[in-house]
Scaffold this motif. Structure first.
Motif, PDB file in Angstrom:
ATOM      1  N   ALA A  74       0.860  -1.182   0.000  1.00  0.00           N
ATOM      2  CA  ALA A  74       0.000   0.000   0.000  1.00  0.00           C
ATOM      3  C   ALA A  74       0.901   1.239   0.000  1.00  0.00           C
ATOM      4  N   TYR A  75       0.362   2.366   0.419  1.00  0.00           N
ATOM      5  CA  TYR A  75       1.143   3.605   0.462  1.00  0.00           C
ATOM      6  C   TYR A  75       0.773   4.382   1.717  1.00  0.00           C
ATOM      7  N   TYR A  76       1.733   5.169   2.213  1.00  0.00           N
ATOM      8  CA  TYR A  76       1.473   6.040   3.356  1.00  0.00           C
ATOM      9  C   TYR A  76       1.075   7.393   2.788  1.00  0.00           C
ATOM     10  N   SER A  77      -0.173   7.755   2.958  1.00  0.00           N
ATOM     11  CA  SER A  77      -0.735   8.895   2.240  1.00  0.00           C
ATOM     12  C   SER A  77      -0.189  10.232   2.724  1.00  0.00           C
ATOM     13  N   THR A  78      -0.095  11.162   1.777  1.00  0.00           N
ATOM     14  CA  THR A  78       0.154  12.566   2.077  1.00  0.00           C
ATOM     15  C   THR A  78      -1.200  13.244   2.257  1.00  0.00           C
ATOM     16  N   PRO A  79      -1.228  14.498   2.738  1.00  0.00           N
ATOM     17  CA  PRO A  79      -2.518  15.178   2.905  1.00  0.00           C
ATOM     18  C   PRO A  79      -3.313  15.344   1.613  1.00  0.00           C
ATOM     19  N   ALA A  80      -2.635  15.263   0.466  1.00  0.00           N
ATOM     20  CA  ALA A  80      -3.325  15.457  -0.812  1.00  0.00           C
ATOM     21  C   ALA A  80      -3.788  14.150  -1.443  1.00  0.00           C
ATOM     22  N   GLU A  81      -3.644  13.028  -0.742  1.00  0.00           N
ATOM     23  CA  GLU A  81      -4.009  11.727  -1.300  1.00  0.00           C
ATOM     24  C   GLU A  81      -5.140  11.093  -0.492  1.00  0.00           C
ATOM     25  N   PRO A  82      -5.883  10.182  -1.098  1.00  0.00           N
ATOM     26  CA  PRO A  82      -6.854   9.412  -0.314  1.00  0.00           C
ATOM     27  C   PRO A  82      -6.170   8.796   0.906  1.00  0.00           C
ATOM     28  N   PRO A  83      -6.733   8.999   2.100  1.00  0.00           N
ATOM     29  CA  PRO A  83      -6.026   8.664   3.342  1.00  0.00           C
ATOM     30  C   PRO A  83      -5.892   7.164   3.590  1.00  0.00           C
ATOM     31  N   VAL A 144       3.549 -10.266  -3.082  1.00  0.00           N
ATOM     32  CA  VAL A 144       2.322  -9.561  -2.716  1.00  0.00           C
ATOM     33  C   VAL A 144       1.094 -10.234  -3.330  1.00  0.00           C
ATOM     34  N   ASP A 145       0.042 -10.334  -2.531  1.00  0.00           N
ATOM     35  CA  ASP A 145      -1.237 -10.882  -2.997  1.00  0.00           C
ATOM     36  C   ASP A 145      -2.211  -9.794  -3.441  1.00  0.00           C
ATOM     37  N   ALA A 146      -2.062  -8.581  -2.873  1.00  0.00           N
ATOM     38  CA  ALA A 146      -2.950  -7.462  -3.205  1.00  0.00           C
ATOM     39  C   ALA A 146      -2.183  -6.163  -2.979  1.00  0.00           C
ATOM     40  N   ILE A 147      -2.507  -5.160  -3.779  1.00  0.00           N
ATOM     41  CA  ILE A 147      -1.833  -3.869  -3.654  1.00  0.00           C
ATOM     42  C   ILE A 147      -2.841  -2.741  -3.821  1.00  0.00           C
ATOM     43  N   LEU A 148      -2.713  -1.739  -2.972  1.00  0.00           N
ATOM     44  CA  LEU A 148      -3.492  -0.508  -3.063  1.00  0.00           C
ATOM     45  C   LEU A 148      -2.558   0.603  -3.535  1.00  0.00           C
ATOM     46  N   VAL A 149      -2.907   1.242  -4.645  1.00  0.00           N
ATOM     47  CA  VAL A 149      -2.066   2.304  -5.180  1.00  0.00           C
ATOM     48  C   VAL A 149      -2.834   3.615  -5.179  1.00  0.00           C
ATOM     49  N   PRO A 150      -2.135   4.736  -5.028  1.00  0.00           N
ATOM     50  CA  PRO A 150      -2.810   6.032  -5.132  1.00  0.00           C
ATOM     51  C   PRO A 150      -3.055   6.373  -6.595  1.00  0.00           C
ATOM     52  N   ALA A 151      -4.032   7.207  -6.847  1.00  0.00           N
ATOM     53  CA  ALA A 151      -4.300   7.690  -8.200  1.00  0.00           C
ATOM     54  C   ALA A 151      -4.837   9.104  -8.103  1.00  0.00           C
ATOM     55  N   THR A 152      -4.650   9.846  -9.178  1.00  0.00           N
ATOM     56  CA  THR A 152      -5.239  11.178  -9.278  1.00  0.00           C
ATOM     57  C   THR A 152      -6.619  11.086  -9.920  1.00  0.00           C
ATOM     58  N   LEU A 153      -6.712  10.294 -10.962  1.00  0.00           N
ATOM     59  CA  LEU A 153      -7.988   9.964 -11.604  1.00  0.00           C
ATOM     60  C   LEU A 153      -7.909   8.525 -12.081  1.00  0.00           C
ATOM     61  N   ILE A 154      -9.065   7.893 -12.239  1.00  0.00           N
ATOM     62  CA  ILE A 154      -9.135   6.588 -12.905  1.00  0.00           C
ATOM     63  C   ILE A 154     -10.429   6.560 -13.694  1.00  0.00           C
ATOM     64  N   ASP A 155     -10.386   5.971 -14.900  1.00  0.00           N
ATOM     65  CA  ASP A 155     -11.588   5.955 -15.726  1.00  0.00           C
ATOM     66  C   ASP A 155     -12.200   4.555 -15.793  1.00  0.00           C
ATOM     67  N   HIS A 157     -12.274   2.438 -17.994  1.00  0.00           N
ATOM     68  CA  HIS A 157     -11.496   1.403 -18.686  1.00  0.00           C
ATOM     69  C   HIS A 157     -10.325   0.912 -17.838  1.00  0.00           C
ATOM     70  N   GLY A 158     -10.159   1.474 -16.643  1.00  0.00           N
ATOM     71  CA  GLY A 158      -9.028   1.108 -15.809  1.00  0.00           C
ATOM     72  C   GLY A 158      -7.772   1.889 -16.115  1.00  0.00           C
ATOM     73  N   HIS A 159      -7.899   2.998 -16.843  1.00  0.00           N
ATOM     74  CA  HIS A 159      -6.764   3.870 -17.090  1.00  0.00           C
ATOM     75  C   HIS A 159      -6.541   4.757 -15.870  1.00  0.00           C
ATOM     76  N   ARG A 160      -5.316   4.774 -15.393  1.00  0.00           N
ATOM     77  CA  ARG A 160      -4.979   5.523 -14.183  1.00  0.00           C
ATOM     78  C   ARG A 160      -4.129   6.736 -14.520  1.00  0.00           C
ATOM     79  N   LEU A 161      -4.457   7.853 -13.892  1.00  0.00           N
ATOM     80  CA  LEU A 161      -3.607   9.039 -13.941  1.00  0.00           C
ATOM     81  C   LEU A 161      -2.935   9.166 -12.585  1.00  0.00           C
ATOM     82  N   GLY A 162      -1.610   9.035 -12.575  1.00  0.00           N
ATOM     83  CA  GLY A 162      -0.871   9.118 -11.325  1.00  0.00           C
ATOM     84  C   GLY A 162      -0.329  10.511 -11.081  1.00  0.00           C
ATOM     85  N   GLN A 163       0.834  10.591 -10.446  1.00  0.00           N
ATOM     86  CA  GLN A 163       1.409  11.882 -10.114  1.00  0.00           C
ATOM     87  C   GLN A 163       2.465  12.334 -11.127  1.00  0.00           C
ATOM     88  N   GLY A 164       2.769  11.511 -12.093  1.00  0.00           N
ATOM     89  CA  GLY A 164       3.643  11.957 -13.151  1.00  0.00           C
ATOM     90  C   GLY A 164       5.031  11.348 -13.175  1.00  0.00           C
TER      91      GLY A 164
END
Length: 217
Positions: A74-83, A144-155, A157-164
């Protein structure tokens, strides 16, 4: 645990909306930058009260998404990410093993085992807190059996927009087939438009919203 197709309209967000700019005619890079700026601006307007309420919902949803997985990333969120702070503590409280991103030697992006809040430290300016333990390269994700990733947008079709930076897209290449991959976004960030993509962007099969999760397509 049941996976089901989840359309963007399936979660009717109350109170928070986002107006995305028209990026038609822009290059892929410029379109991504324009969309990120719009989303990040909207995220800064979210209230702490709203985020706290959604985080409590996300704990239950994320645990349902993870299901019987024994090793999770998973990820340790920043204030600008889903917590995720409560989520990661709940994951290890369930007896699961958990990897979080860290800055490794020579500023390499690596992973380390999270064992609790006491193992966290600030390793680099402007970076989220990271585990103190030994860093591993992304080949550790084969466990890993499962992973949670941050995203900025997702559509839809499963297309993810990350942080760049493209770091998660490269990391996901190391997962074993069948690993459950879910992107966490706020409800209004699961969109019906087709997001700009390039050849390096990885497909995300699941979206994890505060109160439900499901297949993106």
């Amino acid at each position: 645990m049941i996976a089901y197709p989840l359309t963007p309209d399936a979660w009717k967000n109350k109170g928070m909306t986002i107006e995305l700019p028209n990026v038609e005619g822009l290059t892929v890079d410029d379109a991504k930058h324009t969309l990120r700026s719009a989303v990040w601006g909207a995220r800064h307007k979210r209230s702490q009260e709203s985020n706290d309420r959604l985080e409590l919902q996300w704990v239950h949803t994320a645990l349902d998404f993870i299901g019987d997985a024994r090793t999770v990333a998973a990820y340790y969120s920043t204030p600008a990410e889903p917590p995720t702070h409560k989520i990661i503590d709940t994951i290890i409280g369930e007896g699961k093993r958990l990897l979080l991103p860290v800055v490794g030697p020579h500023l390499a992006r690596n992973w380390a085992w999270y064992t609790g809040p006491e193992c966290l430290e600030q390793k680099a300016p402007s970076r989220p807190l990271e585990p103190k333990g030994e860093p591993y390269d992304s080949t550790i994700l084969r466990e890993v059996d499962a992973i949670l990733v941050p995203a900025t947008l997702i559509d839809h079709h499963g297309h993810r927009l990350g942080q760049g930076g493209g770091w998660y897209d490269r990391a996901l290449l190391h997962l074993e087939p069948g690993t459950r991959i879910g992107a966490m976004v706020y409800p209004e960030e699961y969109v019906t438009i087709d997001l700009p993509q390039d050849q390096h962007d990885q497909h995300i099969p699941y979206v994890v919203l505060p109160d439900r999760w499901g297949e993106t397509s």
